[in-house]
Scaffold this active site. Structure first.
Site, mmCIF file in Angstrom:
data_model
loop_
_atom_site.group_PDB
_atom_site.id
_atom_site.type_symbol
_atom_site.label_atom_id
_atom_site.label_comp_id
_atom_site.label_asym_id
_atom_site.label_seq_id
_atom_site.Cartn_x
_atom_site.Cartn_y
_atom_site.Cartn_z
ATOM 1 N N GLY A 28 0.825 -1.207 0.000
ATOM 2 C CA GLY A 28 0.000 0.000 0.000
ATOM 3 C C GLY A 28 0.854 1.250 0.000
ATOM 4 N N LEU A 30 0.627 3.682 -2.010
ATOM 5 C CA LEU A 30 1.062 3.610 -3.406
ATOM 6 C C LEU A 30 1.492 4.965 -3.962
ATOM 7 C CD1 LEU A 30 -1.562 1.137 -4.927
ATOM 8 C CD2 LEU A 30 0.537 0.650 -3.665
ATOM 9 N N HIS A 31 2.510 4.931 -4.831
ATOM 10 C CA HIS A 31 2.993 6.129 -5.518
ATOM 11 C C HIS A 31 3.230 5.769 -6.984
ATOM 12 C CE1 HIS A 31 6.799 4.088 -5.141
ATOM 13 N NE2 HIS A 31 6.728 4.133 -3.824
ATOM 14 N N HIS A 34 4.643 2.350 -7.921
ATOM 15 C CA HIS A 34 3.698 1.223 -7.955
ATOM 16 C C HIS A 34 2.826 1.298 -9.205
ATOM 17 C CE1 HIS A 34 4.385 1.727 -3.501
ATOM 18 N NE2 HIS A 34 4.634 0.454 -3.645
ATOM 19 N N GLY A 144 9.754 -4.138 -8.335
ATOM 20 C CA GLY A 144 10.546 -2.968 -8.681
ATOM 21 C C GLY A 144 12.042 -3.219 -8.531
ATOM 22 N N LYS A 146 13.982 -0.981 -7.738
ATOM 23 C CA LYS A 146 14.378 -0.164 -6.574
ATOM 24 C C LYS A 146 14.785 -1.043 -5.382
ATOM 25 C CE LYS A 146 13.875 3.341 -3.491
ATOM 26 N NZ LYS A 146 13.566 2.597 -2.317
ATOM 27 N N ASP A 147 14.010 -2.123 -5.150
ATOM 28 C CA ASP A 147 14.334 -3.057 -4.065
ATOM 29 C C ASP A 147 15.120 -4.217 -4.665
ATOM 30 O OD1 ASP A 147 13.022 -1.725 -1.849
ATOM 31 O OD2 ASP A 147 11.161 -2.172 -2.893
ATOM 32 N N GLN A 150 15.695 -7.470 -2.645
ATOM 33 C CA GLN A 150 14.431 -8.225 -2.569
ATOM 34 C C GLN A 150 14.195 -8.971 -3.884
ATOM 35 O OE1 GLN A 150 10.645 -6.718 -0.841
ATOM 36 N NE2 GLN A 150 10.076 -6.288 -2.943
ATOM 37 N N ARG A 184 8.736 5.830 1.778
ATOM 38 C CA ARG A 184 9.380 6.507 2.913
ATOM 39 C C ARG A 184 9.692 7.972 2.653
ATOM 40 N NH1 ARG A 184 13.721 2.159 5.224
ATOM 41 N NH2 ARG A 184 12.220 0.500 5.569
HETATM 42 O O1 PAF Z 1 8.144 -4.571 -1.772
HETATM 43 C C1 PAF Z 1 7.182 -4.649 -0.990
HETATM 44 O O2 PAF Z 1 6.319 -3.785 -0.924
HETATM 45 C C2 PAF Z 1 7.060 -5.876 -0.085
HETATM 46 O O3 PAF Z 1 8.290 -6.286 0.393
HETATM 47 C C3 PAF Z 1 6.305 -7.062 -0.747
HETATM 48 C C4 PAF Z 1 7.042 -7.598 -1.967
HETATM 49 C C5 PAF Z 1 4.911 -6.600 -1.147
HETATM 50 C C6 PAF Z 1 6.160 -8.217 0.253
HETATM 51 O O4 PAF Z 1 5.478 -7.812 1.404
#
Ligand code: PAF
Length: 269
Positions: A28, A30-31, A34, A144, A146-147, A150, A184
């Site tokens: 959530g 969102l910007h 997203h 993304g 960006k992460d 992840q 953030r």
């Molecule tokens: O990148 C995020 O917003 C979160 O880490 C994700 C992938 C939705 C998992 O909670």
């Protein structure tokens, strides 16, 4: 757009989706970043599912889960505008009917860089991503750039556990002055926002040593600026990704710049 809150509502909505199905997972707040994920999902598939779930499992003991921004109404408007078909907005009880005993481990990828300052974070991310993949049954999942850590951990999980989904990376969306969009950023004062530009400026040097020098005497605390291999996140002098994290005020920001294969990465801070 169907808003599904329970597993049954999601399953019923999923059954009606036709063709290639894409999922965009979010927490959530969102910007435009997203929105770009949703747009890319729309372009690459016939049906799009978005998830909005603030995952308790990826928050550390010292990280305030209750303070995470929650903007459901405007999130739903954004997703509707972008042509999303189904939004899954479960509660923690829906996603975790019981405290999970078996979880996914990110392995060594979970211990370095972001993982070293946020122990257990990537295990929590991978566990919820795998659950949401099972629940939404997509052909493609978009995340993304960006992460980047992840993304690397998710790619590795999908490969190691034979998860039947294609993972697609979407380039970072930036403000015109280079600041990478992040949920953030809303915590930054005007002054801190100026300071936050140091991250993209440091990346722009394309050199860890030159980039670090920009933080000398600056009102920001650099955590790391390193060249890494984008798949393992091992530091490597010829690595294909420059990664950075810094604290500006009380806000920790991350960013990165792919250094090779610029034809496929439109990302320039
Ligand atoms: O990148 C995020 O917003 C979160 O880490 C994700 C992938 C939705 C998992 O909670």
């Amino acid at each position: 757009m169907i808003v599904a809150r329970t597993r049954d509502e999601l399953a019923a909505a999923r059954k009606d989706l036709r063709g290639r199905v894409a999922v965009v997972m979010t927490m959530g707040a969102l910007h435009e970043g997203h929105a770009a994920l949703a747009d890319a999902a729309r372009e690459q598939s016939d049906s799009v599912i978005a998830t909005i779930f603030v995952n308790p499992l990826q928050f550390g003991a010292n990280e305030d889960l209750t303070k995470y921004p929650r903007t459901l109404e405007s999130d739903l408007e954004i997703l509707e505008e972008r042509g999303v078909d189904v939004v899954f907005t479960p509660t923690p009880e829906v996603v975790y009917p019981a405290t999970p005993v078996v979880t996914v481990s990110a392995g060594p990828l979970g211990d370095v860089f972001e993982g070293s300052s946020r122990p257990g974070h990537f295990d929590g991310v991978l566990t919820v991503v795998l659950k949401l993949l099972h629940l939404t049954q997509p052909d493609v999942a978009l995340f993304g750039q960006k992460d980047a850590q992840q993304l690397a951990a998710i790619r590795r999980m999908v490969a190691d556990l034979d998860v039947p989904v294609s993972v697609v990376a979407v380039p970072t969306v930036r403000e015109p002055d280079g600041l990478a969009l992040s949920s953030r950023n809303r915590y930054l004062s005007e002054r801190e926002r100026d300071t936050a530009l140091l991250l993209s400026k440091a990346l722009k040097t394309r050199d860890a040593v030159a980039g670090r020098a920009l933080f000398d005497g600056a009102p920001a605390v650099l955590d790391y600026l390193e060249r890494v291999d984008s798949t393992t996140f091992e530091a490597a002098p010829d690595g294909d990704l420059l990664v950075i994290a810094a604290k500006v005020g009380t806000t920790r920001l991350i960013d990165n710049l792919p250094l090779h294969d610029l034809s496929t990465h439109k990302d320039t801070p």
